[in-house]
Write an enzyme that holds these catalytic residues in place. Structure first.
Site, PDB file in Angstrom:
ATOM      1  N   GLU A  92       0.002   4.549  -6.142  1.00  0.00           N
ATOM      2  CA  GLU A  92       1.215   3.750  -6.320  1.00  0.00           C
ATOM      3  C   GLU A  92       2.381   4.717  -6.293  1.00  0.00           C
ATOM      4  OE1 GLU A  92       0.197   2.472 -10.159  1.00  0.00           O
ATOM      5  OE2 GLU A  92      -1.019   0.801  -9.482  1.00  0.00           O
ATOM      6  N   TYR A 104       4.072  10.477   1.799  1.00  0.00           N
ATOM      7  CA  TYR A 104       2.762   9.828   1.910  1.00  0.00           C
ATOM      8  C   TYR A 104       2.560   9.202   3.291  1.00  0.00           C
ATOM      9  CZ  TYR A 104       2.037  10.648  -3.059  1.00  0.00           C
ATOM     10  OH  TYR A 104       1.870  11.249  -4.281  1.00  0.00           O
TER      11      TYR A 104
END
Length: 144
Positions: A92, A104
């Site tokens: 998350e 990411y």
């Protein structure tokens, strides 16, 4: 790195959410599913359960960001998770943390969901969490 060092580093690195306490690190590090990868000036902490790995925290000292440290740490985490049998890694990330989201994505993670108002900001407001995931294959070097 000791729990106190992890907490201090995360306190310097996390601007979009409240960092963990030393006790939080002690608690997670005592669990057998925990996976911690470190390099000077950074760490990635997560857990591997069956065929899934979850990244709980990745932090790099602000004075050493944008120098490849986080990439090396993430690469080692993904390799270690695969060695433990993980085929998927998820995490998350705060929707307000654009640099982390871009990092990411560059490393193969794709958004898979959204948790509205999940993170409490240091100023008391709340921000969404983006759920992200990527595959990782045992025996193969993760494509970073």
């Amino acid at each position: 790195m000791t729990p106190a060092e992890l907490s201090a580093l995360q306190s310097r690195a996390y601007l979009d959410m409240s960092p963990w306490s030393v006790q939080d690190f002690l608690d997670i590090l005592s669990q057998p599913t925990t996976l911690l990868t470190t390099r000077p000036h950074g760490f990635c902490l997560g857990r591997v359960i069956l065929d899934e790995a979850e990244i709980l925290a990745l932090a790099t000292d602000p004075d050493h960001q944008r120098q490849g440290c986080a990439t090396g740490i993430l690469e080692r985490f993904l390799q270690s998770a695969a060695e433990r049998g993980a085929v998927t890694v998820f995490l998350e990330v705060a929707a307000s943390n654009a640099p982390a989201r871009a990092f990411y994505r560059r490393h193969g993670f794709e958004q898979t969901g959204l948790r509205r108002g999940y993170y409490r900001q240091p100023d008391g407001t709340r921000t969404d969490a983006l759920l992200m995931a990527r595959p990782v294959t045992r025996g193969q070097h993760p494509e970073l």
